[in-house]
Write a protein that holds these residues in place. Structure first.
Motif, PDB file in Angstrom:
ATOM      1  N   THR A 235       0.753  -1.231  -0.040  1.00  0.00           N
ATOM      2  CA  THR A 235       0.041   0.020   0.023  1.00  0.00           C
ATOM      3  C   THR A 235       0.721   1.287   0.044  1.00  0.00           C
ATOM      4  O   THR A 235       1.890   1.357   0.969  1.00  0.00           O
ATOM      5  N   GLY A 236       0.240   2.141  -0.978  1.00  0.00           N
ATOM      6  CA  GLY A 236       1.387   3.292  -1.031  1.00  0.00           C
ATOM      7  C   GLY A 236       2.411   3.469  -2.149  1.00  0.00           C
ATOM      8  O   GLY A 236       2.768   4.518  -2.436  1.00  0.00           O
ATOM      9  N   GLU A 252     -12.504   7.862  -5.627  1.00  0.00           N
ATOM     10  CA  GLU A 252     -11.999   7.479  -4.713  1.00  0.00           C
ATOM     11  C   GLU A 252     -12.829   6.193  -4.008  1.00  0.00           C
ATOM     12  O   GLU A 252     -12.185   5.619  -3.088  1.00  0.00           O
ATOM     13  N   GLY A 259     -10.600   2.791  -4.984  1.00  0.00           N
ATOM     14  CA  GLY A 259      -9.971   3.811  -5.780  1.00  0.00           C
ATOM     15  C   GLY A 259      -9.878   3.671  -7.364  1.00  0.00           C
ATOM     16  O   GLY A 259      -9.017   2.706  -7.469  1.00  0.00           O
ATOM     17  N   SER A 277      -5.226   3.360  -3.186  1.00  0.00           N
ATOM     18  CA  SER A 277      -5.340   3.848  -1.623  1.00  0.00           C
ATOM     19  C   SER A 277      -5.509   5.542  -1.884  1.00  0.00           C
ATOM     20  O   SER A 277      -5.839   6.088  -0.864  1.00  0.00           O
ATOM     21  N   ARG A 278      -4.869   6.014  -3.059  1.00  0.00           N
ATOM     22  CA  ARG A 278      -4.849   7.490  -3.199  1.00  0.00           C
ATOM     23  C   ARG A 278      -4.874   7.687  -4.689  1.00  0.00           C
ATOM     24  O   ARG A 278      -4.443   7.070  -5.518  1.00  0.00           O
ATOM     25  N   VAL A 279      -5.801   8.707  -4.895  1.00  0.00           N
ATOM     26  CA  VAL A 279      -5.966   9.205  -6.316  1.00  0.00           C
ATOM     27  C   VAL A 279      -5.432  10.621  -6.491  1.00  0.00           C
ATOM     28  O   VAL A 279      -5.774  11.467  -5.660  1.00  0.00           O
ATOM     29  N   ASP A 280      -4.399  10.825  -7.153  1.00  0.00           N
ATOM     30  CA  ASP A 280      -3.804  12.149  -7.373  1.00  0.00           C
ATOM     31  C   ASP A 280      -4.040  12.942  -8.425  1.00  0.00           C
ATOM     32  O   ASP A 280      -3.653  13.948  -9.132  1.00  0.00           O
ATOM     33  N   GLY A 294      -1.372   8.060  -8.681  1.00  0.00           N
ATOM     34  CA  GLY A 294      -2.135   7.658  -7.547  1.00  0.00           C
ATOM     35  C   GLY A 294      -1.267   6.527  -6.713  1.00  0.00           C
ATOM     36  O   GLY A 294       0.175   6.732  -7.048  1.00  0.00           O
ATOM     37  N   ALA A 295      -1.759   5.960  -5.788  1.00  0.00           N
ATOM     38  CA  ALA A 295      -0.937   4.908  -5.185  1.00  0.00           C
ATOM     39  C   ALA A 295      -1.663   3.647  -5.125  1.00  0.00           C
ATOM     40  O   ALA A 295      -2.863   3.475  -5.059  1.00  0.00           O
ATOM     41  N   GLY A 297      -3.090   0.242  -3.482  1.00  0.00           N
ATOM     42  CA  GLY A 297      -4.120   0.156  -2.029  1.00  0.00           C
ATOM     43  C   GLY A 297      -4.740  -0.972  -2.061  1.00  0.00           C
ATOM     44  O   GLY A 297      -4.417  -2.200  -2.855  1.00  0.00           O
ATOM     45  N   THR A 299      -8.579  -1.028  -1.559  1.00  0.00           N
ATOM     46  CA  THR A 299      -9.904  -0.583  -1.507  1.00  0.00           C
ATOM     47  C   THR A 299     -10.708  -1.729  -2.569  1.00  0.00           C
ATOM     48  O   THR A 299     -10.442  -2.094  -3.425  1.00  0.00           O
TER      49      THR A 299
END
Length: 338
Positions: A235-236, A252, A259, A277-280, A294-295, A297, A299
């Motif tokens: 994750t990340g 997300e 995400g 885990s993250r949407v940039d 993003g990253a 994850g 989810t």
């Protein structure tokens, strides 16, 4: 009294003539339908059934011979090139003259101002394809291609949250419907810029934990074949754009995907990145190859952290692993987005 009798007689004569004319017309129509005297009378219903059966048999035979008939146009093309994976789940990249029209199995294919185009073949596509290229000066080239028949494994995944597999509540079904509408709207357009022509890198480097096309059995329930490739990573871990494109959707909290980012590479070719885990990024944003979007994850519907990367061309799922090639042993040095 004499006048009245004559009047009645005239009416009877008129009615008799009219009736005779009607009867004669009816007889003429009937005679047109009847066979000539002495002719053999056939069972019309039986004949119609036989004709229908013959038509169906002819159609079935013709369909069985489609691949053979397409071989009439086999051989290397003369007025265009086509390179890539002519296989189920594959993509092939074409080049022809400017202004040419390209048709794959009866469907128009987008061609850019430089004559570049691409064609794709779904997991269960037919094993032959016919490509027609029409040129502005009236020339036409037809070429048939054999499509490789691939075998796909079966994959069992247990331990999923059952609410993500089946037995959905009304509230969950409503959420799924909203998510589906968002994806449909995002896929309603594409760009004419051939961003796909720059090639594709892996968005994440890691162990491949799931492959395209595998029959999925989730918590013991058979589901649709796997739509993409899974790459296990912590994750990340940053996710990089594998090729340039325009962001069509960035969410997300999708029910199944978690995400999610949809990236349009042009000509109806799309990448989808799931479980982030993250949407940039945001819709409408243009990203270049190697930009962080993003990253990784865990989810949505998952058992652990990984990136699910799937690709679609004109609504057909294709295999990212064929397009990106062999997974590198380590992540390449990035020059942007770090």
């Amino acid at each position: 009294m004499m006048k009245q009798s004559l009047f009645v007689a005239g009416l009877l004569l008129a009615f008799s003539s009219l009736a005779g004319a009607i009867a004669q017309g009816a007889d003429t129509e009937t005679e047109a339908k009847l066979p000539a005297p002495g002719a053999k009378v056939l069972n019309t219903e039986s004949t119609d059934k036989e004709k229908s059966m013959l038509r169906r048999a002819d159609f079935a035979e013709a369909m069985q011979q489609v691949a053979e008939r397409q071989k009439v146009f086999s051989g290397a093309p003369e007025m265009f090139t086509l390179e890539g994976d002519l296989a189920q789940g594959g993509l092939a990249f074409g080049q022809t003259e400017r202004g040419a029209k390209v048709i794959l199995d009866g469907k128009d294919v987008m061609v850019d101002n430089d004559g570049r185009f691409l064609v794709g073949f779904g997991r269960d596509s037919a094993l032959s394809a016919l490509l027609v290229v029409e040129f502005p000066d009236g020339r036409v080239e037809r070429r048939s291609f054999e499509i490789e028949d691939r075998e796909f494994p079966t994959q069992r995944i247990d331990g999923l949250d059952q609410s993500k597999v089946s037995g959905f509540t009304e509230e969950q079904l409503a959420k799924i419907a909203v998510d589906s509408a968002k994806k449909k709207a995002a896929r309603a357009e594409t760009q004419e810029l051939a961003d796909w022509s720059l090639g594709f890198d892996w968005p994440v480097v890691g162990r491949i934990s799931g492959v395209f096309g595998s029959q999925r059995i989730l918590n013991g329930e058979p589901k649709r074949p796997h739509s993409g490739v899974d790459v296990a990573a912590p994750t990340g871990t940053p996710i990089y754009a594998p090729a340039p494109g325009v962001v069509r959707l960035a969410e997300e909290d999708m029910y199944f995907e978690g995400g999610l980012v949809l990236l349009d590479h042009g000509h109806w070719l799309e990448s989808a990145f799931l479980h982030m885990s993250r949407v940039d990024v945001e819709p409408g944003q243009r990203v270049e190859k190697g930009d962080i979007i993003g990253a990784v994850g865990a989810t949505g519907r998952v058992t652990g952290p990984h990136l699910h990367w799937s690709m679609k061309w004109a609504g057909e799922l294709v295999d990212p692993q064929l397009i990106a090639g062999i997974m590198p042993k380590e992540a390449p040095t990035r020059t942007s987005g770090d």
